[in-house]
Design an enzyme around this catalytic site. Structure first.
Site, mmCIF file in Angstrom:
data_model
loop_
_atom_site.group_PDB
_atom_site.id
_atom_site.type_symbol
_atom_site.label_atom_id
_atom_site.label_comp_id
_atom_site.label_asym_id
_atom_site.label_seq_id
_atom_site.Cartn_x
_atom_site.Cartn_y
_atom_site.Cartn_z
ATOM 1 C CG HIS A 211 17.613 19.823 -42.896
ATOM 2 N ND1 HIS A 211 16.620 19.724 -43.666
ATOM 3 C CD2 HIS A 211 18.977 19.733 -43.416
ATOM 4 C CE1 HIS A 211 16.723 19.531 -44.451
ATOM 5 N NE2 HIS A 211 18.599 19.858 -44.633
ATOM 6 C CD GLU A 212 21.531 19.951 -41.397
ATOM 7 O OE1 GLU A 212 22.678 19.611 -41.699
ATOM 8 O OE2 GLU A 212 21.495 21.374 -41.986
ATOM 9 C CG HIS B 167 21.312 15.512 -44.029
ATOM 10 N ND1 HIS B 167 20.820 14.899 -44.863
ATOM 11 C CD2 HIS B 167 21.092 17.009 -44.184
ATOM 12 C CE1 HIS B 167 20.295 16.326 -45.704
ATOM 13 N NE2 HIS B 167 20.792 17.380 -44.766
#
Length: 451
Positions: free
Chosen positions: A22-23, A26
């Site tokens: 997920h990170e 980003h």
């Protein structure tokens, strides 16, 4: 104790992988948009490991593995030198800021596709969804479903195995009807049947979706011959041997294994007289089932033996394995099914069609992680894909503390041509945090009630 540690370790590993995916979404898009990333952290709190890369980003593994974050240069948070203002998140065009925020959930969906791609490359054994029995006067019986039919699709979703069929059926909770496509025994001609769900009642915590519809999957016959004996169990103490065939209990003839189960469960610490067939001879033994207390304080008996089950017909067995190219399509299709199912469940949770008691928290996830890790890599990867999709959908909810909340603010900015005021954003964060904490409290309460 070992089970708890195994579940905890599997949970931390699963969470770490999904948070990193997920990170990284980003992080990767932020870097491509020219935003300076100050810190990439997996976990919160005290740093256990850190390294500063050539790009100036500090990579950190922190003590509390319940999340992560990507800290980007932002004038709203810190003072930014004049020569780096062009690298600040807040100074980027709206479409780039939106892309950076949306990249986290999108990375979760991409990870799910990758996980299923690996699963389908390795291959996963399954059985065709062939119906064994249909309960009289049930929803399935009234729709014209009968024994021997094979489920081919549910509301357009292909059902190659029982897992796919279960997922498709669960998505119809709260609906008025379900359209399924089936084939008759020994016939490839497909027909549609419509199930009336107006009176359907289904509790995911205590019931199986198939059972509530009146469907029992086909399974090989269970014989009355003993194939397994547990060391130290009541059966071994009574003198049972492998391949013994149960003929009668307390002078009552036995024809089905269910009768054996019922007799043992209903007689904890009570003597039962078993008549066995052993190597062509009749033998009598006395068995005293040991007692076990269930979660509802019901006391049941158990004997420590298991029956021999006939082999699955080869025509019923399948192996879901594909080549590298075809596996991409299958993995994408499976992930999309999970996305639509999860979105439907979240929507029905909001509308009340699904009760809050069905919400699961970290304890349930930890149990699932440990159980699938026990089964092997392909099952653990499937579990990771499921949780990754759930994580992506939850993060897209329009709560200001989540990625979906930021995207909601950006959508408002796109319409009004000016950013949402900090006062409104701060209020939104407070309300969003309160809702998120309340939901987590409900999920944890549900977890503890299931222990």
């Amino acid at each position: 104790m070992m089970s708890i540690l195994w579940n905890l370790g599997s949970f931390i590993l699963a969470l770490g992988i999904l948070i990193a995916a997920h990170e990284f979404g980003h992080f990767w898009v932020a870097r491509r948009c020219g935003v300076y990333v100050e810190r990439f952290s997996i976990g919160f709190g005290k740093s256990l490991w850190r390294k500063v890369g050539k790009d100036g980003t500090e990579y950190t593994l922190a003590m509390i593995p319940l999340g992560g974050y990507v800290k980007m240069l932002d004038e709203r948070v810190d003072d930014v030198p004049a020569d780096k203002k062009h690298m600040a998140f807040n100074n980027k065009p709206l479409w780039q800021r939106s892309a950076i925020v949306a990249a986290g959930p999108m990375a979760n969906f991409m990870f799910a596709i990758f996980a299923y791609w690996v699963v389908y490359l390795i291959g996963i054994p399954a059985v065709r969804p062939i119906i064994g029995e249909v309960a009289p006067q049930s929803i399935a019986a009234e729709a014209g479903i009968s024994s021997g039919m094979e489920l081919k699709s549910i509301s357009g979703i292909k059902t190659a195995d029982w897992e796919s069929a279960n997922m498709a059926m669960i998505s119809h909770i709260g609906d008025k009807e379900m359209v399924i496509t089936v084939t008759e025994p020994n016939n490839d001609y497909e027909v549609q049947r419509t199930l009336n769900l107006s009176s359907w009642s289904f509790d995911p915590e205590s019931e199986r979706v198939l059972t509530t519809l009146g469907i029992t999957p086909y399974s090989p016959a269970i014989t009355l011959s003993i194939s397994q004996l547990v060391d130290g169990g009541a059966a071994i103490d009574a003198g049972f041997r492998l391949n013994d065939k149960i003929v009668a209990i307390d002078n009552t003839p036995i024809s089905q294994w269910k009768e054996v189960v019922d007799a043992v469960r209903s007689h904890p610490e009570q003597v039962l007289l078993f008549e066995l067939e052993r190597e062509g001879q009749r033998v009598s033994v006395t068995l005293t089932p040991k007692s076990k207390k269930l979660a509802n304080d019901e006391l049941i008996g158990y004997a420590g033996f298991a029956p021999e089950v006939e082999a699955w017909p080869e025509s019923y067995r399948i192996n879901l394995q594909f080549g590298p190219i075809e596996a991409v399509g299958k993995a994408t299709e499976k992930t999309w099914q999970l996305v639509t199912l999860t979105f439907d469940m979240v929507t029905k949770l909001v509308t009340g069609d699904v009760a809050l008691k069905n919400l699961s928290g970290p304890i349930s996830i930890a149990k699932g992680a440990g159980m699938t890790a026990d089964y092997g890599l392909v099952y653990f990867l499937g579990f990771l894909a499921l949780i990754s999709v759930n994580l992506g959908i939850v993060n897209l909810l329009p709560l200001p503390v989540l990625d979906g909340g930021h995207l909601m603010y950006f959508a408002i900015e796109a319409v009004t041509r000016r950013p949402v005021s900090e006062r409104v954003q701060d209020l939104g964060y407070r309300v969003g945090s309160a809702i998120l904490v309340a939901l987590m409290a409900v999920a944890l309460f549900n977890d503890f009630t299931r222990l």
